[in-house]
Design a protein around this motif. Sequence first.
Motif, mmCIF file in Angstrom:
data_model
loop_
_atom_site.group_PDB
_atom_site.id
_atom_site.type_symbol
_atom_site.label_atom_id
_atom_site.label_comp_id
_atom_site.label_asym_id
_atom_site.label_seq_id
_atom_site.Cartn_x
_atom_site.Cartn_y
_atom_site.Cartn_z
ATOM 1 N N ILE A 86 0.859 -1.173 0.000
ATOM 2 C CA ILE A 86 0.000 0.000 0.000
ATOM 3 C C ILE A 86 0.897 1.225 0.000
ATOM 4 O O ILE A 86 1.762 1.366 0.879
ATOM 5 N N PHE A 87 0.715 2.069 -1.004
ATOM 6 C CA PHE A 87 1.577 3.244 -1.195
ATOM 7 C C PHE A 87 3.052 2.828 -1.166
ATOM 8 O O PHE A 87 3.889 3.498 -0.551
ATOM 9 N N ASP A 88 3.315 1.687 -1.804
ATOM 10 C CA ASP A 88 4.668 1.145 -1.970
ATOM 11 C C ASP A 88 5.314 0.704 -0.661
ATOM 12 O O ASP A 88 6.530 0.567 -0.580
ATOM 13 N N HIS A 89 4.499 0.446 0.359
ATOM 14 C CA HIS A 89 4.987 -0.146 1.601
ATOM 15 C C HIS A 89 4.490 -1.588 1.669
ATOM 16 O O HIS A 89 3.304 -1.845 1.423
ATOM 17 N N ALA A 90 5.361 -2.516 2.037
ATOM 18 C CA ALA A 90 4.956 -3.902 2.244
ATOM 19 C C ALA A 90 4.240 -3.989 3.593
ATOM 20 O O ALA A 90 4.857 -3.852 4.654
ATOM 21 N N THR A 91 2.914 -4.198 3.555
ATOM 22 C CA THR A 91 2.097 -4.079 4.770
ATOM 23 C C THR A 91 1.507 -5.404 5.249
ATOM 24 O O THR A 91 0.701 -5.413 6.184
ATOM 25 N N SER A 92 1.894 -6.514 4.643
ATOM 26 C CA SER A 92 1.266 -7.799 4.970
ATOM 27 C C SER A 92 1.327 -8.128 6.453
ATOM 28 O O SER A 92 0.403 -8.738 6.999
ATOM 29 N N ALA A 93 2.404 -7.757 7.120
ATOM 30 C CA ALA A 93 2.586 -8.096 8.531
ATOM 31 C C ALA A 93 2.273 -6.929 9.460
ATOM 32 O O ALA A 93 2.491 -7.027 10.673
ATOM 33 N N TRP A 94 1.757 -5.830 8.922
ATOM 34 C CA TRP A 94 1.496 -4.652 9.743
ATOM 35 C C TRP A 94 0.184 -4.786 10.503
ATOM 36 O O TRP A 94 -0.790 -5.359 9.992
ATOM 37 N N GLY A 145 -2.803 6.402 5.554
ATOM 38 C CA GLY A 145 -3.852 7.125 4.840
ATOM 39 C C GLY A 145 -4.881 6.188 4.238
ATOM 40 O O GLY A 145 -5.378 6.419 3.136
ATOM 41 N N VAL A 146 -5.206 5.120 4.982
ATOM 42 C CA VAL A 146 -6.198 4.148 4.537
ATOM 43 C C VAL A 146 -7.405 4.214 5.468
ATOM 44 O O VAL A 146 -7.282 3.981 6.679
ATOM 45 N N GLY A 147 -8.566 4.558 4.923
ATOM 46 C CA GLY A 147 -9.804 4.561 5.684
ATOM 47 C C GLY A 147 -10.562 3.272 5.430
ATOM 48 O O GLY A 147 -10.506 2.708 4.330
ATOM 49 N N TYR A 148 -11.275 2.800 6.454
ATOM 50 C CA TYR A 148 -11.997 1.529 6.352
ATOM 51 C C TYR A 148 -13.391 1.698 6.931
ATOM 52 O O TYR A 148 -13.538 2.103 8.092
ATOM 53 N N VAL A 149 -14.410 1.421 6.114
ATOM 54 C CA VAL A 149 -15.796 1.446 6.563
ATOM 55 C C VAL A 149 -16.282 0.012 6.554
ATOM 56 O O VAL A 149 -16.560 -0.550 5.496
ATOM 57 N N LEU A 174 -10.159 10.853 8.707
ATOM 58 C CA LEU A 174 -8.763 10.425 8.659
ATOM 59 C C LEU A 174 -8.026 11.064 7.487
ATOM 60 O O LEU A 174 -6.813 10.882 7.354
ATOM 61 N N ASN A 175 -8.760 11.777 6.624
ATOM 62 C CA ASN A 175 -8.191 12.323 5.391
ATOM 63 C C ASN A 175 -7.447 11.239 4.606
ATOM 64 O O ASN A 175 -6.260 11.358 4.302
ATOM 65 N N PRO A 176 -8.168 10.157 4.284
ATOM 66 C CA PRO A 176 -7.508 9.028 3.625
ATOM 67 C C PRO A 176 -7.189 9.313 2.164
ATOM 68 O O PRO A 176 -7.852 10.120 1.508
ATOM 69 N N LYS A 177 -6.175 8.628 1.676
ATOM 70 C CA LYS A 177 -5.861 8.622 0.243
ATOM 71 C C LYS A 177 -6.459 7.388 -0.425
ATOM 72 O O LYS A 177 -6.628 7.349 -1.638
ATOM 73 N N LEU A 178 -6.762 6.362 0.392
ATOM 74 C CA LEU A 178 -7.384 5.127 -0.078
ATOM 75 C C LEU A 178 -8.495 4.783 0.895
ATOM 76 O O LEU A 178 -8.283 4.792 2.115
#
Length: 256
Positions: free
Chosen positions: A62-70, A79-83, A148-152
């Motif tokens: 996500i945004f060029d970060h490897a986030t699988s383990a985050w 910058g990720v919003g979740y509904v 959150l002012n998300p980008k995604l």
Amino acid sequence: MNVLDAEGLQTYYGKSHILHAVSLRVREGEIVALLGRNGAGKTTTLRSLMGLTRPREGSVRIFDHATSAWPPYRIAELGVGYVPEGRRIFPGLTVEENLLVPLGRHGSWTIERVYTLFPRLKERRSSKGRQLSGGEQEMVAIARALMLNPKLLLLDEPSQGLAPLIVREVFEVIAGMRREGMSVLLVEQNVRAAVDIADTACVLDDGRVVFTGPASDFGSDEARVRALAGASVENWDVPDAGNASRDGLSKRSPPP
């Protein structure tokens, strides 16, 4: 540019294998509709992307970060919003208290801007979450993510349980997000509503991606829609706007 890139996700609940090598991408400023029957794996896909149910195999960037383990909070900080499905607002908090729960990121989305987008929320700002209609609760859930002012933005079944007129209002808001450069991954059972605003359709069947392509192409093929998503592409327009108030939604001003 891809803001989200998932490759080969294998996700389990205990011994139950839910996602089978699921891959999908969301480009900057794009709406991707993730479609499929109930139980196809749509919600699990979002949970895997948000770090709520980690895949055993595969990768998420996500945004060029490897986030699988985050953990989820670190993904949100990017910058990720979740509904989530079912809105999950706090029933004992007021509308305004619900909106102030997230730790906001710097950006243009503020309480006042949310109230401009959803005037009904301003009118109901002191009402408890449990006192709101379904449409109002959905507005709170979306507005809280915008704070959150998300980008995604990841949206899970925003039309669930809403009257058709309210569905149109909610989807107009989602389409407006793209005009501002936000990227959206939309899980939705209402196929017509989704493909009308989406750029790309991605269809899951039994935890596997069975179609990825232009949303307009998918929506125009009635047989494919019925076979893969289990829903009709009948027109979802509602000509009578006179009953908008029955679900607590008033006419909105356009986003500033």
